[in-house]
Every structure is written in C-alpha cells, then in structure tokens.
Design an enzyme around this catalytic site. Structure first.
Site, PDB file in Angstrom:
ATOM      1  N   ARG A   1       0.836  -1.213   0.000  1.00 20.23           N
ATOM      2  CA  ARG A   1       0.000   0.000   0.000  1.00 20.23           C
ATOM      3  C   ARG A   1       0.869   1.261   0.000  1.00 20.23           C
ATOM      4  O   ARG A   1       0.469   2.314  -0.506  1.00 20.23           O
ATOM      5  CB  ARG A   1      -0.989  -0.019   1.191  1.00 20.23           C
TER       6      ARG A   1
ATOM      7  N   TYR B   1     -18.370  12.576 -15.836  1.00 18.68           N
ATOM      8  CA  TYR B   1     -18.704  11.160 -15.646  1.00 18.68           C
ATOM      9  C   TYR B   1     -19.660  11.048 -14.441  1.00 18.68           C
ATOM     10  O   TYR B   1     -19.465  11.719 -13.425  1.00 18.68           O
ATOM     11  CB  TYR B   1     -17.418  10.357 -15.422  1.00 18.68           C
TER      12      TYR B   1
ATOM     13  N   LYS C   1      -9.727   2.579 -18.747  1.00 21.90           N
ATOM     14  CA  LYS C   1     -10.207   2.826 -20.106  1.00 21.90           C
ATOM     15  C   LYS C   1      -9.071   2.649 -21.120  1.00 21.90           C
ATOM     16  O   LYS C   1      -8.600   1.552 -21.312  1.00 21.90           O
ATOM     17  CB  LYS C   1     -10.864   4.213 -20.161  1.00 21.90           C
TER      18      LYS C   1
HETATM   19  C1  LIG Z   1     -14.166  10.158 -17.728  1.00 21.39           C
HETATM   20  C2  LIG Z   1     -14.189   9.153 -16.603  1.00 21.39           C
HETATM   21  N1  LIG Z   1     -13.562   9.441 -15.460  1.00 21.39           N
HETATM   22  C3  LIG Z   1     -13.566   8.581 -14.414  1.00 21.39           C
HETATM   23  C4  LIG Z   1     -14.212   7.373 -14.480  1.00 21.39           C
HETATM   24  C5  LIG Z   1     -14.204   6.455 -13.289  1.00 21.39           C
HETATM   25  O1  LIG Z   1     -13.232   5.504 -13.439  1.00 21.39           O
HETATM   26  P1  LIG Z   1     -13.253   4.051 -12.731  1.00 21.39           P
HETATM   27  O2  LIG Z   1     -14.419   3.324 -13.264  1.00 21.39           O
HETATM   28  O3  LIG Z   1     -11.933   3.477 -13.125  1.00 21.39           O
HETATM   29  O4  LIG Z   1     -13.375   4.306 -11.266  1.00 21.39           O
HETATM   30  C6  LIG Z   1     -14.858   7.019 -15.663  1.00 21.39           C
HETATM   31  C7  LIG Z   1     -15.547   5.716 -15.777  1.00 21.39           C
HETATM   32  O5  LIG Z   1     -16.275   5.461 -16.708  1.00 21.39           O
HETATM   33  C8  LIG Z   1     -14.850   7.933 -16.756  1.00 21.39           C
HETATM   34  O6  LIG Z   1     -15.477   7.663 -17.914  1.00 21.39           O
END
Ligand SMILES: Cc1ncc(COP(=O)(O)O)c(C=O)c1O
Length: 395
Positions: free
Chosen positions: A58, A111, A208
C-alpha cells in the site's frame, strides 16, 4: 538514452525502465503484500529513512511504482500515484485540496460517479460544488469566490464531448491560486497533455484507454510537483487505502506500450462513425470535436493531437427509438466503460449517468436519449455496417 530525449511512443514502452536481475524483457509482477527485513536494525534503518526500501504494497511496490513513473513521463509530470480505480484517484485528489467550508467549481458535464461524488457525497463533509459551463469562461470567472479551492473538469467531457480551453481555465485559476484538476481519461496523454497547459493535477480512469483491453480497473494521478505527489500518496492514497493491485499495474504497463497506436485507430474510427451518423437522416445531433461544426473544434485542434474515440449522438424520435437502436446492434456491445478493443455503446442517462436527475439533463448538456459510442479497434466498415443495419431496423 535519457527519458527526456525520447519520443512519446518510445517513452510508452521504455520510460523509467528498471534493470531486472534475470534480464527479463518484461518487468516481473511483484505480487506481494509485504517485504521482509533481515533483522530489526534493517527495519529500523528503513522506518527512519536511512535505508530506501519497500515495506508494504500500500505504501509502495516496484510494479506499481514503474507504472506511476511511466505514466508520469507520458503526461510530462514528475511522478504519479496509482489508485484502485479512477474514482479513487478523483476523490482522493479533490479531498487533498479542500477542507470543510471550501468550495469546488466543476464543469456541468462529468462522468456520472464524479458528478455524484461532488453533488451528493462531498456536501456531507462540508464541501459544496458549483456546476458551471466552463466552455463559457465568463460564467466560470463569475462563479469563482473566496471559498473556491479547486476547478474540476473533463475535456472532452463524458458524454457530451464538450471541449474546454485548458490553457484559459488554468490562467483564470492561477490568478486566485486555485488548483485545476483535469480528468484526461478520454484524450489520454497521447492526444492531450494538460500539465503542459498549466493544469496542476491530471487524473485518469486507467480502466479505459490506458488498459485498452477491458481487463483491469485502475486510476492514477500525475503532477509536476513532487511534494504534492508525496502528500497525495502518503497522506491520502495510503490513508484512505485505495491502492492499485500490482497485477493491474502490470496489465496497465502492457496497455501503455500500444497506447499511441490504439488512440490513432480509435480516433480515426470515431471520425468515420461521426461522419456516417451526421449524414444519416435519422440522426438529430452528433457530438464529436473532430467535426468542423462542433463548437469546440478550434480549441480541440489546438490542444489535442486528434479528437479521441468517443462519439455521442441523438436520433430523431424519443427515448424508445434510442433504446431500439442500441438493442438492435449485433457487433457493437451494450455496455458501460469505454476505450476497449470492442466498440461499446450505451445510453448514459439510463446507465453511467443516473446520478443526473432527468429534469436537469438538458442543463448539463445531454438528453435522456443521448447515445454514447466508444469506437473500438475493429475495421471501421464493420462497425458502420452494424450501426447502419440497426438504424434501418429502427426506421
Ligand atoms: C471520464 C471518466 N472518469 C472517471 C471514471 C471512473 O473511473 P473508474 O471506473 O476506473 O473508477 C470514468 C468511468 O467510466 C470515466 O469515464
């Protein structure tokens, strides 16, 4: 060759390269929770910083550290902090800049869970967020007050593909010593480097495009300020506990090796999808910054190398038409997430963006019937053929 002398594609494969005792081409996965000491003297030397060594995953792990250093090199930062997910990175970074009574200003379109964290969770800890339209810089300037400590935004935004002028926003923030945090998930450092435009911290859902294969969840934050990275890692990531798995760090290192190639293909596929949709009489609106008609096209051309892999659009008709379209697709998969080899499609208001109230959607830049496509790496003709057959069935 030093890291500073290498180009992006080379850095994505070699930055912060470490010597492996067995001369393995790929760095090993240090799949361990803890690291051993030969005796208490060695432990004491380590805990009193006389000896630099790993103690507990960690707090640090060679595979995770390599991922942090490599993504930092790509973003033009000094170092990074890896997290268990993009949301762990986002919430930790925002928390690191605010205390009770402070205020965040965020762009209106984010998001869904980032919106949810700012709108519903943070107020319970005394931190309120004003949502503004940052494509309008005057609106942003008017919203800034004495309590504002952080500006938080995505560009391109999820799902509306709005483009925000990063350099201009960073300049406005700097006048009042406000920190700017940018979610660079959609663009990736290959297409856009916010730190070079004056932004303080870049965050990613590494789940992603950085992973690129839909097989790992992870997040990362990068900054040019080493003291800040130290504070974020030991004061927030370690204490809140959202640590990345070493296995995921290894998968993300593998993903980074092909990032530039993949982003080029994602972008060219998305451009083709956008052009196809724009010419179809059943389509009402296409949101893709690569189109000259997009209101952010000129800014995107200036601050991005290409326009990315996401296309959002609306069909004429109502939500039922949108639902029929996504359900009639055969090759394209109905799924949340994006940035994978497979083309994914979703209706944000029904899936990822449910934190937005229905009556608020228009104010936040999208509609209940907005459809989001994450262009994959398949042949563009096959993607378009599937979209075409579904549109024909909807008609
Ligand atoms: C632009 C964006 N930021 C943050 C996130 C959140 O990421 P995570 O799902 O890895 O927590 C996403 C998830 O779809 C996203 O599309």
């Amino acid at each position: 060759m030093k890291d500073g002398e290498m180009n992006f594609d080379t850095l994505a494969i070699h930055a912060a390269e470490q010597h492996d005792q067995n001369q393995a081409l790929n760095n090993p996965i240090y799949m361990t929770s803890t690291f051993t000491f030969t005796d208490l003297q060695q432990a004491d030397d380590t805990f009193s910083f006389k000896r630099k060594a790993y103690v507990y995953t960690r707090g640090g792990n060679p595979t995770i550290n390599l991922f942090e250093q490599r993504i930092a090199a790509l973003e033009g930062g000094v170092d990074g902090v890896a997290f268990a997910s993009g949301m762990a990175a986002i919430t930790s970074v925002i928390m690191s800049f605010v205390k009770s009574g402070d205020e965040v200003i965020a762009h209106r379109n984010l998001y869904g869970s980032a919106f949810g964290a700012l709108k519903h969770l943070m107020p319970d800890y005394g931190v309120k967020t004003k949502f503004v339209n940052m494509t309008n810089l005057e609106e942003l300037k008017d919203a800034i007050g004495e309590k504002t400590k952080v500006l938080y935004l995505e560009t391109p935004t999820n799902p509306s593909m709005e483009i925000i002028d990063l350099e201009a926003v960073a300049k406005i923030a700097a006048e009042d010593s406000i920190k700017v945090v940018v979610d660079n998930t959609f663009a990736t450092p290959y297409l856009q480097r916010p730190l070079e435009l004056g932004v303080d911290v870049v965050v990613h859902s590494a789940t992603k495009y950085i992973s690129g294969h839909g097989d790992a969840v992870g997040g990362v934050a990068v900054s040019k300020n080493q003291d800040y990275i130290y504070k974020l890692k030991f004061g927030y990531m370690c204490e809140l506990g959202g640590v990345m798995s070493p296995f995921n760090a290894w998968l993300l290192l593998r993903g980074l090796k092909t990032l530039s190639l993949r982003m080029e293909r994602h972008s060219s596929n998305a451009m083709k999808i956008a052009n196809f949709l724009a010419e179809n009489p059943l389509v009402e609106r296409v949101m893709y910054p690569g189109m000259e008609t997009h209101p952010g096209h000129e800014i995107a051309k200036r601050q991005m190398k290409d326009f990315g892999g996401i296309v959002s659009f609306e069909l004429k008709g109502d939500l039922e038409t949108a639902k029929a379209f996504v359900e009639n697709l055969k090759l394209l998969k109905l799924a949340v997430s994006l940035g994978d080899a497979e083309t994914l499609v979703e209706i944000p208001a029904l899936m990822t963006h449910r934190d937005y109230l229905e009556e608020e959607l228009k104010k936040f830049g999208f509609l209940k019937k907005t459809i989001r496509i994450s262009a994959g790496l398949e042949h563009p003709d096959d993607i378009i053929a599937d979209i075409k057959q579904s549109l024909e069935r909807v008609r």
